[in-house]
Structure formats: structure tokens, C-alpha cells
Design an enzyme around this catalytic site. Structure first.
Site, mmCIF file in Angstrom:
data_model
loop_
_atom_site.group_PDB
_atom_site.id
_atom_site.type_symbol
_atom_site.label_atom_id
_atom_site.label_comp_id
_atom_site.label_asym_id
_atom_site.label_seq_id
_atom_site.Cartn_x
_atom_site.Cartn_y
_atom_site.Cartn_z
ATOM 1 N N ARG A 182 0.845 -1.202 0.000
ATOM 2 C CA ARG A 182 0.000 0.000 0.000
ATOM 3 C C ARG A 182 0.873 1.241 0.000
ATOM 4 O O ARG A 182 1.676 1.432 0.920
ATOM 5 C CB ARG A 182 -0.886 -0.024 1.251
ATOM 6 C CG ARG A 182 -1.972 1.043 1.232
ATOM 7 C CD ARG A 182 -2.734 1.007 2.542
ATOM 8 N NE ARG A 182 -3.536 -0.190 2.657
ATOM 9 C CZ ARG A 182 -4.808 -0.271 2.233
ATOM 10 N NH1 ARG A 182 -5.389 0.773 1.717
ATOM 11 N NH2 ARG A 182 -5.484 -1.375 2.362
ATOM 12 N N THR A 237 -0.850 7.595 -1.341
ATOM 13 C CA THR A 237 -2.124 7.455 -2.071
ATOM 14 C C THR A 237 -3.023 6.406 -1.417
ATOM 15 O O THR A 237 -4.220 6.345 -1.697
ATOM 16 C CB THR A 237 -1.875 7.014 -3.521
ATOM 17 O OG1 THR A 237 -1.301 5.700 -3.501
ATOM 18 C CG2 THR A 237 -0.955 7.964 -4.258
ATOM 19 N N ASP A 279 -7.655 -10.700 10.508
ATOM 20 C CA ASP A 279 -6.609 -10.564 9.484
ATOM 21 C C ASP A 279 -6.221 -11.962 8.998
ATOM 22 O O ASP A 279 -5.636 -12.755 9.739
ATOM 23 C CB ASP A 279 -5.391 -9.845 10.069
ATOM 24 C CG ASP A 279 -4.358 -9.548 8.983
ATOM 25 O OD1 ASP A 279 -4.106 -8.368 8.724
ATOM 26 O OD2 ASP A 279 -3.822 -10.512 8.385
ATOM 27 N N ASP A 323 -2.382 -12.856 9.171
ATOM 28 C CA ASP A 323 -1.917 -13.095 10.542
ATOM 29 C C ASP A 323 -2.435 -14.429 11.066
ATOM 30 O O ASP A 323 -1.710 -15.166 11.738
ATOM 31 C CB ASP A 323 -2.378 -11.961 11.468
ATOM 32 C CG ASP A 323 -1.505 -10.722 11.325
ATOM 33 O OD1 ASP A 323 -0.406 -10.842 10.748
ATOM 34 O OD2 ASP A 323 -1.931 -9.648 11.776
HETATM 35 N N1 URA Z 1 -7.928 -8.338 4.972
HETATM 36 C C1 URA Z 1 -8.066 -9.212 5.986
HETATM 37 O O1 URA Z 1 -7.203 -10.048 6.221
HETATM 38 N N2 URA Z 1 -9.191 -9.144 6.735
HETATM 39 C C2 URA Z 1 -10.168 -8.261 6.509
HETATM 40 O O2 URA Z 1 -11.176 -8.270 7.227
HETATM 41 C C3 URA Z 1 -10.005 -7.347 5.435
HETATM 42 C C4 URA Z 1 -8.869 -7.406 4.683
#
Ligand code: URA
Length: 209
Positions: free
Chosen positions: A104, A108, A200, A203
Site C-alpha cells: 500500500r 495514495t 486478518d 496473521d
Molecule cells: N484483509 C483481511 O485479512 N481481513 C479483513 O477483514 C479485510 C482485509
């Protein structure tokens, strides 16, 4: 306009529930993501063309069907997409695997490619881009751009959980790309997480924080 398929098979929904549960540990999470990817691959390959061959069973000669040598490519978006690759390769082991890495841009906030490695003969291959979460759609759109820029003509996008915002964004940016989802969730929260989602995905797959 691209089609959106929600694979709400009971087995997929059942496994997805345990994937979502915050008490599911890394090992089980990883196994379940792989299993759901396999089940989704079963559905996504439904339209593969067949051809007739002649074989001999122990009883008689027979005409029977085999998959007609379609060239497939599975493209995980790094890193969470990696969690889905082995599950897909269980069913289509001859598929080639490419990788797309995006970061990212801090100014921007848009995803920018930092790594793209694709199988050869991009133009003749049918690609399935995989990423467990379709949130804002930014990464998916950029990954599709990256493939198209290199000549890809046939692209599907497959994820476990999508937010309506992400689905709309991908449909608008790439109306030729069909989207395959295990569950369409409610919304995105202010931090860009899908609600209820699973947290996530990277993770949880790799045990990082
Ligand atoms: N990426 C993720 O791993 N979880 C989300 O909820 C959104 C994007």
C-alpha cells in the site's frame, strides 16, 4: 457484467464457521482454509471442457471423458492468498502457480505491485486469482490489472469472504471477471476489516500479529 457466485454448500459454510471463530488456532485455521479452497476449486472447475477418449475397462471397450488439456494458472495475492493454493492444487495438480505481491502506497493508500511472477504463455492460460478476503477490492483490482497488463485474457477471482463494497468495486473495474465467494458478509468497518469476517487472514494463517 461479471457474475458473482456464492458457494454456500453446507460443508463450506460449516468449515467457514470454524475459520471465523477467534478461538480457532493457526494450525486448524490453515487446514480449514485449505479444505475450503479445495471445495471451492471443485465448484470453480465445473465448466472445464471435456474430450472423449477410448479406453478399455476390464469388461469392454468404452468411450469416456477426460479434461481437455486446459491450461490453468493459480495466482495467490501475497501473502494470505498462499493459504489457498495447496487446496486448489489437490484437485488440479497440473496448474501452474504465479505470485503477485502488492504493497500500500503510504501517500495514495493505493496498492502498488512489488512482485509479479507468472507462468509463461499468459495469453493462453485461464487464471484463478486467490485471496481469502475481498475487502475494499483495491488489491483484487490491482492484481487483475497486473495480469491483464501482461496479456491475460481469462481471469476468475476467488475468495473466502467478501464485503459488498469490494464486490461492487471489482465488478465495476473489471466487468469481464467472474467472482467466486464462500460468504458475502455485511460490510467493512472503519479500519477496513470485513464484518463479521475472520480478522486478518494473513496473521491468522501464519501466526503473526
Ligand atoms: N484483509 C483481511 O485479512 N481481513 C479483513 O477483514 C479485510 C482485509
Amino acid at each position: 457484467m461479471g457474475k458473482v457466485y456464492v458457494f454456500d454448500h453446507p460443508l463450506i459454510q460449516h468449515k467457514l464457521t470454524y475459520i471465523r471463530d477467534k478461538n480457532t488456532g493457526t494450525k486448524e485455521f490453515r487446514e480449514l482454509v485449505e479444505e475450503v479452497a479445495t471445495l471451492m476449486a471443485f465448484e470453480i472447475t465445473r465448466d472445464l471442457p471435456l474430450e472423449e477418449v477410448e479406453i478399455e475397462t476390464p469388461v469392454s471397450k468404452a468411450k469416456a471423458k477426460v479434461i481437455a488439456g486446459k491450461k490453468l494458472g493459480v495466482i495467490p495475492i501475497l501473502r494470505a492468498g498462499m493459504g489457498m493454493v495447496d487446496g486448489i492444487l489437490k484437485l488440479i495438480p497440473a496448474a501452474k502457480v504465479g505470485h503477485i505481491g502488492l504493497y500500500r502506497d503510504p501517500e495514495t493508500l493505493k496498492p502498488v505491485e512489488y512482485y509479479v511472477k507468472l507462468p509463461t504463455d499468459v495469453e493462453e492460460r485461464d487464471f484463478i486469482i486467490v485471496d481469502p478476503m475481498l475487502a475494499t477490492g483495491g488489491s483484487a483490482i490491482e492484481a487483475i490489472n497486473a495480469l491483464k497488463k501482461r496479456g491475460a485474457k481469462s481471469i476468475k477471482f476467488m475468495c473466502l469472504i467478501a464485503a459488498p463494497e469490494g464486490v461492487e468495486a471489482v465488478k465495476n473495474a473489471h466487468p469481464d471477471v467472474d467472482i467466486y465467494i464462500a460468504a458475502l458478509d455485511e460490510k467493512l468497518n472503519d479500519h477496513g476489516y470485513i464484518v463479521p469476517g475472520l480478522g486478518d487472514a494473513g496473521d491468522r494463517l501464519f501466526g503473526t500479529k
